[in-house]
Design a protein around this motif. Sequence first.
Motif, PDB file in Angstrom:
ATOM      1  N   LEU A  82       0.871  -1.173   0.000  1.00 62.64           N
ATOM      2  CA  LEU A  82       0.000   0.000   0.000  1.00 62.64           C
ATOM      3  C   LEU A  82       0.908   1.223   0.000  1.00 62.64           C
ATOM      4  CD1 LEU A  82      -2.734   1.449   0.235  1.00 62.64           C
ATOM      5  CD2 LEU A  82      -2.533   1.221   2.731  1.00 62.64           C
ATOM      6  N   VAL A  83       0.873   1.982  -1.088  1.00 65.07           N
ATOM      7  CA  VAL A  83       1.722   3.166  -1.232  1.00 65.07           C
ATOM      8  C   VAL A  83       0.922   4.389  -0.802  1.00 65.07           C
ATOM      9  CG1 VAL A  83       3.139   4.538  -2.798  1.00 65.07           C
ATOM     10  CG2 VAL A  83       2.928   2.070  -3.153  1.00 65.07           C
ATOM     11  N   LEU A  84       1.502   5.145   0.127  1.00 62.78           N
ATOM     12  CA  LEU A  84       0.877   6.374   0.615  1.00 62.78           C
ATOM     13  C   LEU A  84       1.694   7.549   0.072  1.00 62.78           C
ATOM     14  CD1 LEU A  84       0.215   5.328   4.336  1.00 62.78           C
ATOM     15  CD2 LEU A  84      -1.243   4.989   2.316  1.00 62.78           C
ATOM     16  N   PRO A  85       1.244   8.145  -1.037  1.00 61.14           N
ATOM     17  CA  PRO A  85       2.018   9.211  -1.694  1.00 61.14           C
ATOM     18  C   PRO A  85       1.647  10.583  -1.142  1.00 61.14           C
ATOM     19  CG  PRO A  85       0.129   8.676  -3.025  1.00 61.14           C
ATOM     20  CD  PRO A  85       0.036   7.806  -1.792  1.00 61.14           C
ATOM     21  N   SER A  86       2.461  11.572  -1.452  1.00 62.76           N
ATOM     22  CA  SER A  86       2.181  12.930  -0.996  1.00 62.76           C
ATOM     23  C   SER A  86       1.138  13.640  -1.845  1.00 62.76           C
ATOM     24  CB  SER A  86       3.476  13.750  -0.983  1.00 62.76           C
ATOM     25  OG  SER A  86       4.334  13.289   0.037  1.00 62.76           O
ATOM     26  N   HIS A  87       0.900  13.161  -3.050  1.00 64.63           N
ATOM     27  CA  HIS A  87      -0.105  13.771  -3.928  1.00 64.63           C
ATOM     28  C   HIS A  87      -0.849  12.651  -4.641  1.00 64.63           C
ATOM     29  CE1 HIS A  87       2.029  17.528  -3.163  1.00 64.63           C
ATOM     30  NE2 HIS A  87       3.143  16.916  -3.502  1.00 64.63           N
ATOM     31  N   GLY A  88      -2.161  12.850  -4.848  1.00 57.22           N
ATOM     32  CA  GLY A  88      -2.958  11.800  -5.451  1.00 57.22           C
ATOM     33  C   GLY A  88      -3.497  10.844  -4.399  1.00 57.22           C
ATOM     34  N   LEU A  89      -3.884   9.650  -4.839  1.00 60.22           N
ATOM     35  CA  LEU A  89      -4.544   8.687  -3.970  1.00 60.22           C
ATOM     36  C   LEU A  89      -3.612   7.559  -3.550  1.00 60.22           C
ATOM     37  CD1 LEU A  89      -7.879   8.250  -5.976  1.00 60.22           C
ATOM     38  CD2 LEU A  89      -7.491   9.708  -3.975  1.00 60.22           C
ATOM     39  N   PRO A  90      -3.794   7.028  -2.344  1.00 61.54           N
ATOM     40  CA  PRO A  90      -3.082   5.794  -1.981  1.00 61.54           C
ATOM     41  C   PRO A  90      -3.383   4.709  -3.005  1.00 61.54           C
ATOM     42  CG  PRO A  90      -4.137   6.764  -0.049  1.00 61.54           C
ATOM     43  CD  PRO A  90      -4.652   7.521  -1.239  1.00 61.54           C
ATOM     44  N   PHE A  91      -2.386   3.844  -3.258  1.00 61.12           N
ATOM     45  CA  PHE A  91      -2.596   2.872  -4.326  1.00 61.12           C
ATOM     46  C   PHE A  91      -1.806   1.593  -4.087  1.00 61.12           C
ATOM     47  CE2 PHE A  91       1.173   5.228  -5.602  1.00 61.12           C
ATOM     48  CZ  PHE A  91       2.000   4.292  -6.211  1.00 61.12           C
ATOM     49  N   HIS A  92      -2.225   0.553  -4.785  1.00 59.55           N
ATOM     50  CA  HIS A  92      -1.465  -0.690  -4.919  1.00 59.55           C
ATOM     51  C   HIS A  92      -0.915  -0.749  -6.344  1.00 59.55           C
ATOM     52  CE1 HIS A  92      -2.826  -2.390  -1.094  1.00 59.55           C
ATOM     53  NE2 HIS A  92      -4.062  -2.048  -1.409  1.00 59.55           N
ATOM     54  N   GLY A  93       0.254  -1.367  -6.488  1.00 58.80           N
ATOM     55  CA  GLY A  93       0.875  -1.493  -7.803  1.00 58.80           C
ATOM     56  C   GLY A  93       2.204  -0.777  -7.864  1.00 58.80           C
ATOM     57  N   LEU A  94       2.997  -0.891  -6.807  1.00 60.99           N
ATOM     58  CA  LEU A  94       4.254  -0.149  -6.704  1.00 60.99           C
ATOM     59  C   LEU A  94       5.215  -0.490  -7.834  1.00 60.99           C
ATOM     60  CD1 LEU A  94       6.250   1.704  -5.241  1.00 60.99           C
ATOM     61  CD2 LEU A  94       6.889  -0.255  -3.804  1.00 60.99           C
ATOM     62  N   ARG A  95       5.442  -1.777  -8.067  1.00 54.90           N
ATOM     63  CA  ARG A  95       6.411  -2.160  -9.103  1.00 54.90           C
ATOM     64  C   ARG A  95       5.969  -1.655 -10.475  1.00 54.90           C
ATOM     65  NH1 ARG A  95       7.882  -8.424  -7.324  1.00 54.90           N
ATOM     66  NH2 ARG A  95       9.018  -7.853  -5.396  1.00 54.90           N
ATOM     67  N   SER A  96       4.677  -1.778 -10.752  1.00 57.33           N
ATOM     68  CA  SER A  96       4.158  -1.292 -12.034  1.00 57.33           C
ATOM     69  C   SER A  96       4.392   0.199 -12.184  1.00 57.33           C
ATOM     70  CB  SER A  96       2.659  -1.592 -12.142  1.00 57.33           C
ATOM     71  OG  SER A  96       2.414  -2.977 -12.086  1.00 57.33           O
ATOM     72  N   ARG A  97       4.150   0.943 -11.099  1.00 60.27           N
ATOM     73  CA  ARG A  97       4.314   2.390 -11.176  1.00 60.27           C
ATOM     74  C   ARG A  97       5.781   2.784 -11.335  1.00 60.27           C
ATOM     75  NH1 ARG A  97       2.740   6.511 -13.646  1.00 60.27           N
ATOM     76  NH2 ARG A  97       2.819   8.490 -12.502  1.00 60.27           N
TER      77      ARG A  97
END
Length: 358
Positions: free
Chosen positions: A264-279
């Motif tokens: 679970l990636v918690l970024p500073s802008h945008g929405l939390p997301f799954h798919g770190l390697r893809s991103r």
Amino acid sequence: MTAPATTVPATAAAGTAPGLSCPFPAVPSEGSVLDVADGVSWVRMPLPFALDHINLWLLRDGDGWVVVDCGVASNRTRAAWESVFGTVLEGRPVTRVIVTHFHPDHMGLAAWICGRFGADLLMTQTEWLYARLLSQDRSTSMAESSRSFYAMAGLDAEQLAAMAQRGNPYPHGVPEVPATYRRLRHGTRLTIGGRTWEVVVGGGHSPEHACLWCADARILISGDQVLPRISPNVSVWPAEPDADPIVDFLDSLARLETLPEETLVLPSHGLPFHGLRSRCRQLAEHHRERFEETLAACAETPRTVMELTAILFRRPLDTHQLSFAVGEALAHLNHLLVRGTLRRERDGAGILRFRTVG
């Protein structure tokens, strides 16, 4: 925990790139929070830019709280924090403030929060040094080097005047930086709420950016190092005009790509997301495409940095946005210059021009 959980629908601008999934369809409203995991709460604060928000994080830590990033210094942000302090904290103090990097939307209110609670500031050394320097620098040499930098990039007289009028904008967003801090290094381990959070240092967007990785919870607080919709800005700035920050950014993506895809990636802008390697792969590919565009543009005719900026960023830019766009265009040029696929020359007006080799 008992806390306001008012949310608002996520806008299209806060979306994600293809192939990513967002487990939270709404965002916390200003002055409230949204729990994203046990002991981890999402705070969203306004920004006075086109990028109009920043995500900040509260980590429950026994009888206290850890704040990760602080928002820009403004009365509106202070008022939103006051709402959080008065409700969410449940009477427990902030004991530590972690700042991922020195940029004003992350650093801005660190001194205010630390002073209010007597909390420790934690950040990497380079980021703290940059923040201290820029918050206090009123020197004429800084203005002169900035004008020379943008003149060599090919900005016209009107654009140069607008840049000069901005001066050093950093103290407006960061009026004070704590005089003491606790240093974070790559691999530093912090115990927060009974969990271990490991510091993963990245570069490119800023010189020594600290992400926080919790293996037990499979959570990465990514700061600006990985964002779900936009590419983090990777720029060359007047203080280091020959820098190659993209190599640092690509190295950082490779390091983060080793973490689990389901993180679970918690970024500073945008929405939390799954798919770190893809991103991470998408962001690396984005820069490869920019390299190709740059080489193609410079094969036609020698290009100034400003001419390449207009090719890479095909939209109107205000002065704030233009400084980032010029810096990013030069970052791609410098990287290709280091690789030997471009050469650089200075014309009779002192403006840099770049030509594809061969």
